[in-house]
Enzyme design. Structure first.
Site: not given
Ligand code: NAD
Length: 480
Positions: A173, A248, A282
């Site tokens: 997804k 991550e 990130c």
């Molecule tokens: P998010 O957690 O809102 O969403 C990430 C994904 O999870 C999306 O596909 C979303 O639809 C899904 N999701 C949301 N709620 C869910 C649930 N209850 N169950 C399963 N899936 C669910 O994050 P975002 O706003 O898309 O991304 C930004 C965040 O990602 C920032 O915190 C950033 O630091 C982090 N990030 C981390 C890394 C890393 O490698 N550590 C890399 C890139 C981004």
């Protein structure tokens, strides 16, 4: 208007309920496509296809799996311009960045695991009492892969490629905020002739599609990249089901600058590590700690270079800072700038929304922002903002810099700028982070472990670590 489709069992199909979500172009603030608002029925279809495909894919020779992955990498490279344009429109990132970083790195993820699987070996342990152990590394099953919006195709492929290489089939997804290149990837997989059901892409909301994947009893493994709060929620559901988990998560990365650094190199890289992709990587360094003797000079130089960064239409080659990803995210970033002011921060530059003209007048633009005068432990310096906002803070000793660097709940990446080798090694050892960049930033060797500590995550991606994650070691002991 383009209407995206799910990719299930080798076909592009509409969601069961035929319901769609609007997809916005952040550069204009206008809806430009629609994405399936899928639910657990669509996930079930995808799971059934992946489960069936696992029977043959898991025993397909690795050379054949490698062939498909490399073919996908080739097709991504051939379609670089189309994919980069799609990524820029969907995400708001400068087209140039998508062309030079996002899409090439997505192709190299497939190429790396397409070749890496050919060199992935298991071990054997012989015993003195006429026995030998050998370890089988078997694909775990149907993998659930969930990715965020900031580096859409790049991070999506960072999960899918090792999963497929290892012999898992996938229900994936992408973020509902940036679904376009995942959709284009499904077209590429069809063109590459990837067998039906090996990769399935279900579009939709996190709390519906994401949740259905995470809580599905037939999916024994979840690879997730996203926010820390979401990761915590996923762990809460998946841990009692004893799923393998790779998380991550967020970061609040320190960038520690000593007076003995190579100043010009540091300044140019720090500008980049602060504001690349509108600060929405990130790995960006959002807390900049500077040795006091060069603090004023650094401050003046960084502010003047930041003011030169052109905020504008992501498709324009001169643009250095594009749009942030969504209206909601823009408001979150602006609210943190307000918080910084309340906490006593002084805005040295930026700090405001930028209003462009013409068709971009409703886009989501924020001028790159530098803030000083904040305590290391205030909320602005402790919480992830994930936008074009950095704070700068002076320090007097190595210990003080280290203490501030380690003060947050996060531990993803860190940067140290010094020409003193002893100091560099000492800090590298003592910083709480999964990644330490000394005198550089975002240098990427795909063989290295990638991930964070503390609230930045659990497990590692990259290299053979990812293949380890998507396989289960089984020891076989033979007495002869
Ligand atoms: P998010 O957690 O809102 O969403 C990430 C994904 O999870 C999306 O596909 C979303 O639809 C899904 N999701 C949301 N709620 C869910 C649930 N209850 N169950 C399963 N899936 C669910 O994050 P975002 O706003 O898309 O991304 C930004 C965040 O990602 C920032 O915190 C950033 O630091 C982090 N990030 C981390 C890394 C890393 O490698 N550590 C890399 C890139 C981004």
């Amino acid at each position: 208007m383009i209407q995206l489709k799910n990719y299930i069992n080798g076909e592009l199909i509409a969601p069961k309920t035929n319901s769609y979500l609007d997809n916005y172009n952040p550069a204009t603030g206008k809806v430009y496509s629609q994405i399936p608002n899928s639910d657990d029925e669509d996930v079930e279809l995808a799971y059934t296809a992946a489960k069936e495909a696992f029977k043959s894919w898991s025993s397909t020779p690795k050379e054949k799996r490698s062939y498909y992955l490399i073919k996908i990498a080739d097709l991504i490279e051939q379609k670089l311009d189309k994919l980069a344009l799609a990524e820029s429109i969907d995400n708001g990132k400068p087209l140039k960045l998508a062309k030079t970083v996002d899409i090439p790195r997505a192709a190299s993820n497939f190429r790396f695991y397409g070749t890496g699987i050919l060199h992935y070996a298991a071990s054997a342990h012989s015993m003195e009492d006429d026995a030998i152990n050998y370890t089988l590394k078997q694909p775990v099953g149907v993998a659930g892969c969930i990715s965020p919006w900031n580096l859409p195709l790049y991070l999506f492929s960072w999960k899918i490629a090792p999963a497929l290489a290892a012999g898992c089939t996938v229900v994936a997804k992408p973020s509902e905020v940036t679904p376009m290149t995942a959709y284009l990837l499904s077209e590429i997989c069809i063109e590459a002739g990837l067998p039906n059901g090996v990769l399935n892409i279900v579009h939709g909301l996190g709390n519906k599609v994401g949740n259905a994947i995470v809580s599905h009893s037939g999916i024994p493994l979840i690879s997730f990249t996203g926010g820390t709060a979401t990761g915590k929620h996923i762990a809460y559901i998946a841990a009692p089901m004893f799923k393998k988990l790779s998380l991550e998560l967020g970061g609040k990365n320190p960038n520690i600058i000593f007076a003995d650094c190579n100043y010009e190199k540091m300044l140019a890289t720090t500008l980049h590590s602060s504001f690349a992709n509108q600060g929405q990587i990130c790995l960006c360094g959002s807390r900049i700690y500077v040795e006091r003797s060069i603090y004023e000079k650094f401050k003046n130089d960084l502010v003047s270079k930041t003011k030169e960064l052109l905020v504008g239409n992501p498709l324009d080659d001169k643009t250095k800072v594009g749009a942030v990803v969504s209206k909601q995210h823009k408001e979150k970033i602006l609210s943190y700038i307000e918080l910084a002011k309340q906490e006593g921060g002084i805005i040295l530059c930026g700090g405001v929304e930028v209003k462009l003209e013409g068709e971009h007048e409703n886009g989501y633009y924020i001028s790159p922002t530098i803030i000083e005068g904040l305590d290391y432990n205030c909320r602005t310096n402790q919480e992830e903002i994930f936008g074009p906002v950095v704070t700068i803070t002076p320090f007097d000793t190595d210990d003080e810099a280290l203490m501030m660097a380690n003060s947050t709940m996060y531990g993803l990446a860190s940067m140290v700028w010094t020409e003193n080798l002893t100091r560099a090694h000492k800090l590298a050892k003592e910083i709480h982070a999964g990644i330490v960049w000394i005198n550089c930033w975002l240098l990427r060797d795909l063989r290295t472990p990638f991930g964070g500590v503390k609230a930045s995550g659990v497990g590692r991606e990259g290299g053979f670590e990812a293949l380890d994650f998507f396989t289960e070691p089984k020891n076989v002991c033979i007495k002869y």
